[in-house]
Scaffold this active site. Structure first.
Site, PDB file in Angstrom:
ATOM      1  N   ARG A   1       1.413  -6.629   4.230  1.00 56.45           N
ATOM      2  CA  ARG A   1       2.680  -6.096   3.734  1.00 56.45           C
ATOM      3  C   ARG A   1       2.444  -4.776   2.997  1.00 56.45           C
ATOM      4  NH1 ARG A   1       1.803  -6.079  -0.881  1.00 56.45           N
ATOM      5  NH2 ARG A   1       3.703  -4.858  -1.116  1.00 56.45           N
ATOM      6  N   GLY A   2       3.571  -4.100   2.689  1.00 53.98           N
ATOM      7  CA  GLY A   2       3.467  -2.757   2.119  1.00 53.98           C
ATOM      8  C   GLY A   2       3.458  -1.780   3.290  1.00 53.98           C
ATOM      9  N   ALA A   3       4.307  -0.747   3.194  1.00 53.78           N
ATOM     10  CA  ALA A   3       4.557   0.102   4.359  1.00 53.78           C
ATOM     11  C   ALA A   3       3.302   0.787   4.917  1.00 53.78           C
ATOM     12  CB  ALA A   3       5.608   1.140   4.004  1.00 53.78           C
TER      13      ALA A   3
ATOM     14  N   ARG B   1       8.950  -5.818  11.483  1.00 50.86           N
ATOM     15  CA  ARG B   1       9.705  -5.602  10.225  1.00 50.86           C
ATOM     16  C   ARG B   1      10.555  -4.348  10.417  1.00 50.86           C
ATOM     17  NH1 ARG B   1       7.134  -6.591   4.496  1.00 50.86           N
ATOM     18  NH2 ARG B   1       9.300  -7.073   4.012  1.00 50.86           N
TER      19      ARG B   1
ATOM     20  N   CYS C   1       7.562  -3.480  -7.523  1.00 51.34           N
ATOM     21  CA  CYS C   1       6.933  -3.949  -6.279  1.00 51.34           C
ATOM     22  C   CYS C   1       5.449  -3.608  -6.279  1.00 51.34           C
ATOM     23  CB  CYS C   1       7.636  -3.437  -5.033  1.00 51.34           C
ATOM     24  SG  CYS C   1       7.211  -4.447  -3.568  1.00 51.34           S
TER      25      CYS C   1
ATOM     26  N   ASP D   1       9.497   2.504   1.511  1.00 48.22           N
ATOM     27  CA  ASP D   1       9.349   2.108   2.923  1.00 48.22           C
ATOM     28  C   ASP D   1       9.932   3.139   3.865  1.00 48.22           C
ATOM     29  OD1 ASP D   1       9.054  -0.560   1.463  1.00 48.22           O
ATOM     30  OD2 ASP D   1       8.527  -1.030   3.533  1.00 48.22           O
TER      31      ASP D   1
ATOM     32  N   LYS E   1      11.760  -1.664  -2.103  1.00 50.56           N
ATOM     33  CA  LYS E   1      11.961  -3.075  -2.450  1.00 50.56           C
ATOM     34  C   LYS E   1      13.258  -3.296  -3.211  1.00 50.56           C
ATOM     35  CE  LYS E   1       9.985  -5.818  -1.459  1.00 50.56           C
ATOM     36  NZ  LYS E   1      10.390  -6.571  -0.246  1.00 50.56           N
TER      37      LYS E   1
HETATM   38  C1  RUB Z   1       6.657  -3.370  -0.175  1.00 50.06           C
HETATM   39  C2  RUB Z   1       7.317  -2.227  -0.880  1.00 50.06           C
HETATM   40  C3  RUB Z   1       6.463  -1.064  -1.274  1.00 50.06           C
HETATM   41  C4  RUB Z   1       6.489  -0.019  -0.134  1.00 50.06           C
HETATM   42  C5  RUB Z   1       5.474   1.082  -0.374  1.00 50.06           C
HETATM   43  O1  RUB Z   1       7.576  -4.305   0.306  1.00 50.06           O
HETATM   44  O2  RUB Z   1       8.525  -2.201  -1.063  1.00 50.06           O
HETATM   45  O3  RUB Z   1       6.963  -0.462  -2.439  1.00 50.06           O
HETATM   46  O4  RUB Z   1       6.216  -0.650   1.095  1.00 50.06           O
HETATM   47  O5  RUB Z   1       4.176   0.533  -0.363  1.00 50.06           O
HETATM   48  P1  RUB Z   1       7.034  -5.626   1.081  1.00 50.06           P
HETATM   49  P2  RUB Z   1       2.908   1.430   0.038  1.00 50.06           P
HETATM   50  O6  RUB Z   1       6.147  -6.331   0.117  1.00 50.06           O
HETATM   51  O7  RUB Z   1       8.271  -6.380   1.432  1.00 50.06           O
HETATM   52  O8  RUB Z   1       6.287  -5.131   2.304  1.00 50.06           O
HETATM   53  O9  RUB Z   1       2.894   2.577  -0.928  1.00 50.06           O
HETATM   54  O10 RUB Z   1       1.732   0.495  -0.152  1.00 50.06           O
HETATM   55  O11 RUB Z   1       3.068   1.869   1.449  1.00 50.06           O
END
Ligand code: RUB
Length: 319
Positions: A19-21, A62, A128, A197, A208
């Site tokens: 998870r995480g974009a 997603r 988040c 995201d 989030k």
């Molecule tokens: C994760 C989220 C993060 C962004 C950015 O949501 O909202 O703030 O994805 O993350 P989820 P990054 O847990 O539902 O995937 O900076 O790591 O890309």
């Protein structure tokens, strides 16, 4: 043909084991690379068909993180331009490697630029679990600038626990708060830093659920709201008026599997929300820090989406 890598990656992303974009984008790029290398296609057309099917499967995992279609598009670009099978195979390998490498480098660069935005003795709030935002906070901490971070819990999936672990591991003092306490603590904070995201062409930031409430509180308290974002978080098609789909997840994530709800009650569980550009002070990318109004120029000048690209691309099924 290794279909396992596709089904497992798709499941890892949709179930949020990955998870995480940013992580989602890199994992999808790696899966396409591994899947492509396992194909025994006899012709270029066969190879492209298989790869496009794989792209569609991953793209559907997603809906909100635009890093996913942007990564897929980057990896597939070379495949679609190739004139021979060997050329396509090589392009797939090279484009995926390049995307993953550049993505890591972008987070590192964002950490440097974000740290420059953090004042001495800073108290920061984050929401988040964003690799880009956390990297910036940790970089500033290494420069001796961070006094404390307020980190939210992030109901219902509690990504805040990942954030407090990362910050604590880096030696940063953290106050862990429930999401609804953000406004109460905002006066104690110097600035808010989150990830994203997707960023729309008008500079609106999709992140989030709860992010927009925190941005609103920051705006009310006149505290800068900063977004740390690799340039592949910008959503080109929003130039054409397309909206970013907001993912709605299961009721079980909110109430658990045991609880029986009273009659007439349904659970609504949107995973993301949209923060209007008026509440965003700065977007920090690997190519510099910009006001949200600069978003269309990043899409055109950096991501290379001009009018002809939009027209050519209109038939893409996975974007
Ligand atoms: C994760 C989220 C993060 C962004 C950015 O949501 O909202 O703030 O994805 O993350 P989820 P990054 O847990 O539902 O995937 O900076 O790591 O890309």
């Amino acid at each position: 043909m290794n279909t396992m890598v596709l089904t497992k990656t798709a499941d890892d992303i949709s179930s949020m084991r990955v998870r995480g974009a940013g992580r989602i984008a890199r994992t999808a790029a790696a899966a396409l690379q591994e899947y492509g290398a396992s194909l025994d296609s006899k012709t270029l057309a066969e190879f492209i068909t298989e790869m496009e099917k794989a792209a569609v499967i991953l793209r559907g995992t997603r809906p909100t993180a635009v890093s996913l279609p942007n990564a897929i598009r980057h990896v597939m670009r070379g495949v679609q331009k190739a004139e021979t099978l060997v050329e396509a195979q090589r392009a797939l390998h090279d484009c995926a490697t390049e995307f993953i490498r550049d993505s890591h480098a972008a987070v590192d660069k964002i950490a440097d630029i974000t740290a420059r935005q953090i004042p001495d003795d800073a108290v920061i709030m984050t929401h988040c679990n964003s690799q880009a935002a956390i990297a910036g906070i940790i970089r500033a901490h290494e420069q001796g600038k961070v006094r404390e971070v307020y980190a939210t819990e992030v109901r219902p999936r509690n990504q805040g626990y990942l954030t407090i672990q990362a910050l604590s591991d880096a030696g940063i003092s953290v106050s862990f708060i429930v999401d609804s306490a953000a406004r109460m603590f905002m006066p104690k904070v110097d600035q808010v830093i989150t990830g994203t995201d997707a960023i729309m062409s008008n500079g609106a930031v999709v992140n989030k659920i709860g992010t927009s409430q925190i941005a609103l509180c920051a705006h009310e308290a006149r505290k800068p709201f900063i977004v740390a974002a690799e340039t592949y978080k910008f959503a080109p098609r929003t130039i054409l008026g397309e909206r970013i789909p907001i993912e709605w997840r299961s009721a079980e994530e909110v109430i658990g599997s045991e609880r029986v709800l009273p009659a007439n009650v349904t659970v609504k569980n949107p995973a993301f929300d949209v923060t209007p550009p008026a509440y965003v002070d700065l977007i920090v990318t690997e190519i510099g820090a910009f006001a949200p109004s600069y978003a269309p120029f990043i899409i055109r000048d950096h991501l290379g989406w001009n009018i002809s690209e939009f027209q050519k691309d209109y038939t893409y099924s996975y974007y």
